[in-house]
Design a protein around this motif. Sequence first.
Motif, PDB file in Angstrom:
ATOM      1  N   PHE A  72       0.831  -1.198   0.000  1.00 14.34           N
ATOM      2  CA  PHE A  72       0.000   0.000   0.000  1.00 14.34           C
ATOM      3  C   PHE A  72       0.871   1.256   0.000  1.00 14.34           C
ATOM      4  CE2 PHE A  72      -2.811  -3.213   1.867  1.00 14.34           C
ATOM      5  CZ  PHE A  72      -3.852  -3.117   0.951  1.00 14.34           C
ATOM      6  N   PRO A  73       0.330   2.375  -0.449  1.00 13.97           N
ATOM      7  CA  PRO A  73       1.115   3.617  -0.504  1.00 13.97           C
ATOM      8  C   PRO A  73       1.625   4.038   0.873  1.00 13.97           C
ATOM      9  CG  PRO A  73      -0.978   3.881  -1.654  1.00 13.97           C
ATOM     10  CD  PRO A  73      -1.024   2.557  -0.975  1.00 13.97           C
ATOM     11  N   GLN A  74       2.805   4.626   0.870  1.00 17.49           N
ATOM     12  CA  GLN A  74       3.431   5.101   2.106  1.00 17.49           C
ATOM     13  C   GLN A  74       2.525   6.133   2.775  1.00 17.49           C
ATOM     14  OE1 GLN A  74       6.331   3.777   2.950  1.00 17.49           O
ATOM     15  NE2 GLN A  74       6.644   4.914   4.823  1.00 17.49           N
ATOM     16  N   GLY A  75       2.295   5.974   4.067  1.00 21.21           N
ATOM     17  CA  GLY A  75       1.495   6.930   4.816  1.00 21.21           C
ATOM     18  C   GLY A  75       0.005   6.665   4.818  1.00 21.21           C
ATOM     19  N   SER A  76      -0.460   5.670   4.061  1.00 16.87           N
ATOM     20  CA  SER A  76      -1.893   5.392   4.052  1.00 16.87           C
ATOM     21  C   SER A  76      -2.292   4.707   5.357  1.00 16.87           C
ATOM     22  CB  SER A  76      -2.264   4.519   2.857  1.00 16.87           C
ATOM     23  OG  SER A  76      -1.754   3.219   3.010  1.00 16.87           O
ATOM     24  N   ALA A  77      -3.564   4.832   5.712  1.00 17.03           N
ATOM     25  CA  ALA A  77      -4.060   4.242   6.956  1.00 17.03           C
ATOM     26  C   ALA A  77      -3.956   2.719   6.921  1.00 17.03           C
ATOM     27  CB  ALA A  77      -5.503   4.668   7.192  1.00 17.03           C
ATOM     28  N   THR A  78      -4.186   2.132   5.773  1.00 17.21           N
ATOM     29  CA  THR A  78      -4.099   0.679   5.655  1.00 17.21           C
ATOM     30  C   THR A  78      -2.670   0.204   5.876  1.00 17.21           C
ATOM     31  OG1 THR A  78      -5.890   0.760   4.043  1.00 17.21           O
ATOM     32  CG2 THR A  78      -4.679  -1.275   4.197  1.00 17.21           C
ATOM     33  N   ARG A  79      -1.721   0.938   5.355  1.00 17.80           N
ATOM     34  CA  ARG A  79      -0.317   0.551   5.545  1.00 17.80           C
ATOM     35  C   ARG A  79       0.086   0.662   7.011  1.00 17.80           C
ATOM     36  NH1 ARG A  79       4.470   0.183   2.043  1.00 17.80           N
ATOM     37  NH2 ARG A  79       6.275   0.443   3.393  1.00 17.80           N
ATOM     38  N   ARG A  80      -0.415   1.666   7.709  1.00 15.34           N
ATOM     39  CA  ARG A  80      -0.116   1.793   9.134  1.00 15.34           C
ATOM     40  C   ARG A  80      -0.839   0.720   9.945  1.00 15.34           C
ATOM     41  NH1 ARG A  80      -0.757   7.446   7.982  1.00 15.34           N
ATOM     42  NH2 ARG A  80      -2.883   7.248   8.743  1.00 15.34           N
ATOM     43  N   PHE A  81      -2.037   0.335   9.514  1.00 18.42           N
ATOM     44  CA  PHE A  81      -2.841  -0.652  10.242  1.00 18.42           C
ATOM     45  C   PHE A  81      -2.258  -2.058  10.155  1.00 18.42           C
ATOM     46  CE2 PHE A  81      -6.668  -3.342  10.856  1.00 18.42           C
ATOM     47  CZ  PHE A  81      -6.990  -2.899  12.129  1.00 18.42           C
TER      48      PHE A  81
END
Length: 105
Positions: A72-81
């Motif tokens: 997922f793109p850097q900084g997206s909520a899904t990537r952090r989740f």
Amino acid sequence: MNDAPNFSPRVAFWLALALWAGVFAYSFWVFNTVPPTGDGFTRGLNRINGFIGWQVLACALAVIVFRAGLGFPQGSATRRFRVFPLAMAALVAAGILALILWGIR
């Protein structure tokens, strides 16, 4: 001809996350509902073995969720989740270690 379904990375991520959540919750359900067996010191050890076994599977799925979320793109909520399942696995491991250390003091 290839008849295998094509999953997008987003769908694969959310399916893996749902599977992790189910296995993680099931480990606690097993611990609470399985009747203890054995006598004396080993009474109830089957409950702990069931919990640990399902937690090991949940940890493996947490690693899969983490790897699936890397696309997922850097900084997206899904990537952090994607880190959440690994954090929960670390908390369970820390809790078990704390209980062991408390028991041997």
